[in-house]
Motif scaffolding. Structure first.
Motif, mmCIF file in Angstrom:
data_model
loop_
_atom_site.group_PDB
_atom_site.id
_atom_site.type_symbol
_atom_site.label_atom_id
_atom_site.label_comp_id
_atom_site.label_asym_id
_atom_site.label_seq_id
_atom_site.Cartn_x
_atom_site.Cartn_y
_atom_site.Cartn_z
ATOM 1 N N ASN A 246 -0.516 23.091 -2.145
ATOM 2 C CA ASN A 246 0.104 21.828 -1.720
ATOM 3 C C ASN A 246 0.727 21.929 -0.331
ATOM 4 O OD1 ASN A 246 -0.558 20.559 -4.143
ATOM 5 N ND2 ASN A 246 1.348 21.192 -5.135
ATOM 6 N N GLY A 247 0.967 23.165 0.100
ATOM 7 C CA GLY A 247 1.533 23.369 1.427
ATOM 8 C C GLY A 247 0.497 23.692 2.482
ATOM 9 N N GLY A 248 -0.786 23.624 2.101
ATOM 10 C CA GLY A 248 -1.845 23.847 3.075
ATOM 11 C C GLY A 248 -2.531 25.198 2.985
ATOM 12 N N VAL A 249 -2.163 26.013 1.997
ATOM 13 C CA VAL A 249 -2.821 27.314 1.823
ATOM 14 C C VAL A 249 -4.170 27.096 1.144
ATOM 15 C CG1 VAL A 249 -2.648 29.594 0.752
ATOM 16 C CG2 VAL A 249 -0.592 28.463 1.631
ATOM 17 N N LYS A 250 -5.190 27.794 1.604
ATOM 18 C CA LYS A 250 -6.507 27.681 0.988
ATOM 19 C C LYS A 250 -6.434 28.122 -0.471
ATOM 20 C CE LYS A 250 -9.001 28.531 5.319
ATOM 21 N NZ LYS A 250 -9.915 29.463 6.034
ATOM 22 N N GLU A 251 -7.193 27.443 -1.309
ATOM 23 C CA GLU A 251 -7.132 27.722 -2.740
ATOM 24 C C GLU A 251 -7.493 29.168 -3.053
ATOM 25 O OE1 GLU A 251 -8.778 25.951 -7.009
ATOM 26 O OE2 GLU A 251 -9.369 25.001 -5.119
ATOM 27 N N ALA A 252 -8.521 29.679 -2.387
ATOM 28 C CA ALA A 252 -8.932 31.063 -2.641
ATOM 29 C C ALA A 252 -7.824 32.040 -2.248
ATOM 30 C CB ALA A 252 -10.208 31.376 -1.864
ATOM 31 N N THR A 253 -7.183 31.781 -1.110
ATOM 32 C CA THR A 253 -6.086 32.639 -0.662
ATOM 33 C C THR A 253 -4.919 32.572 -1.623
ATOM 34 O OG1 THR A 253 -6.715 32.356 1.661
ATOM 35 C CG2 THR A 253 -4.469 33.087 1.224
ATOM 36 N N SER A 254 -4.619 31.385 -2.115
ATOM 37 C CA SER A 254 -3.518 31.205 -3.052
ATOM 38 C C SER A 254 -3.757 32.007 -4.332
ATOM 39 C CB SER A 254 -3.343 29.722 -3.385
ATOM 40 O OG SER A 254 -2.258 29.517 -4.253
ATOM 41 N N LYS A 255 -4.983 31.990 -4.842
ATOM 42 C CA LYS A 255 -5.312 32.748 -6.050
ATOM 43 C C LYS A 255 -5.185 34.253 -5.806
ATOM 44 C CE LYS A 255 -8.407 29.328 -8.165
ATOM 45 N NZ LYS A 255 -9.798 29.027 -8.589
ATOM 46 N N GLU A 256 -5.616 34.693 -4.631
ATOM 47 C CA GLU A 256 -5.514 36.115 -4.302
ATOM 48 C C GLU A 256 -4.054 36.541 -4.198
ATOM 49 O OE1 GLU A 256 -9.682 36.579 -1.742
ATOM 50 O OE2 GLU A 256 -7.877 35.787 -0.792
ATOM 51 N N GLN A 257 -3.226 35.688 -3.630
ATOM 52 C CA GLN A 257 -1.794 36.001 -3.546
ATOM 53 C C GLN A 257 -1.173 36.092 -4.928
ATOM 54 O OE1 GLN A 257 -0.690 32.704 -0.981
ATOM 55 N NE2 GLN A 257 -0.375 34.072 0.768
ATOM 56 N N ASP A 258 -1.518 35.152 -5.809
ATOM 57 C CA ASP A 258 -0.977 35.169 -7.163
ATOM 58 C C ASP A 258 -1.349 36.464 -7.884
ATOM 59 O OD1 ASP A 258 0.231 32.689 -6.941
ATOM 60 O OD2 ASP A 258 -1.469 31.583 -7.819
ATOM 61 N N ALA A 259 -2.599 36.892 -7.723
ATOM 62 C CA ALA A 259 -3.057 38.110 -8.388
ATOM 63 C C ALA A 259 -2.369 39.346 -7.815
ATOM 64 C CB ALA A 259 -4.566 38.231 -8.251
ATOM 65 N N TYR A 260 -2.179 39.369 -6.511
ATOM 66 C CA TYR A 260 -1.584 40.508 -5.824
ATOM 67 C C TYR A 260 -0.133 40.713 -6.247
ATOM 68 C CZ TYR A 260 -0.364 43.564 -1.842
ATOM 69 O OH TYR A 260 0.062 44.602 -1.051
#
Length: 263
Positions: A246-260
């Motif tokens: 919602n803040g402009g982060v790419k969905e794929a990047t957001s998922k990778e951050q959550d997993a990390y």
């Protein structure tokens, strides 16, 4: 004549540049050591010098997350840990009496030590968390036993390994504090890079880490630096990593951050 030129036009390697080697799977400490030129530091020595030499790789190794944004001469791993250690001096008075700040300072200086061999693995590198943990644990065993096991009775190596494991386990208040300082140092560097290029670089995806700060005192610091960032950007659109997709982060990047950053 340039000191980088020898034998006519033949250029010599830049001794200040050390690239994290790519080795074949399965990753092992030994495979990385085999890439060190001209040779890896000696194991089993009673001298601390081989350990000191390995530490140099923390000075030359870069924090890789910034490279994706073209910051190729950014902070080193050692730069990051050094500022973290100094930040512990300013631990808020409401929190300081609950902590062993001497140990916290050591933990700041130790927590990324494995990156001297493993390199800086970021959320978007595609390395699963269990694999990252395996590589780092094996590296810390190599450092604490292979390099320091015979140095002054091995006591320093044991202490380093124990403090590193406490950080990894993330169960004590000291370790939670250092994890928060780790994230806060990243937020500071994010804003400093953006300011240095006058908003021509948006590093907002890194603001995600503000959502993972655990202790209320450090949460206040995180809110303050994000407020400083918003005031700097003003009305110019910019990414809000703390808001995820919602803040402009790419969905794929957001998922990778959550997993990390998953526990």
């Amino acid at each position: 004549m340039s000191s980088n030129v020898e034998d006519g036009n033949k250029e010599s390697p830049d001794p200040g540049v050390v690239i994290a080697p790519k080795v074949s799977d399965p990753w092992t400490v030994e495979k990385v050591l085999a890439t060190i030129h001209p040779e890896a530091p000696a194991e089993g020595s009673s001298s601390p010098l081989p350990f000191f030499h390995i530490l140099e790789r923390l000075k030359t190794g870069k924090r890789e997350g910034w490279r994706r944004f073209g910051i190729n001469r950014g902070e080193s791993i050692a730069d990051h840990m050094y500022r973290m250690s100094l930040m512990t001096f300013l631990c808020p008075p409401s929190l300081a009496p609950k902590l062993d700040l001497n140990k916290c300072m050591k933990m700041c200086l130790i927590h990324d030590m494995a990156e001297s061999i493993v390199g800086d693995i970021t959320p978007v590198d595609g390395v699963a968390k269990p694999e990252k943990s395996r590589r780092e644990a094996e590296t810390m065993d190599y450092i604490s036993k292979g390099l320091l096991g015979r140095v002054y009775g091995g006591l320093a190596g044991q202490e380093i390994r124990t403090i590193w494991q406490e950080y990894e386990d993330s169960k004590t208040l000291d370790s939670l504090f250092v994890h928060d300082i780790d994230k806060m140092e990243l937020l500071l560097q994010m804003v400093e890079y953006e300011k240095r290029v006058d908003r021509r670089l948006d590093l907002g995806e890194f603001a995600y880490v503000a959502t993972k700060v655990a202790l209320p005192e450090i949460q206040e610091w995180a809110k303050e630096i994000l407020k400083e960032r918003d005031e700097f950007w003003g009305l110019k659109p910019h990414v809000h990593g703390e808001a995820g997709v919602n803040g402009g982060v790419k969905e794929a990047t957001s998922k990778e951050q959550d997993a990390y950053y998953a526990k």
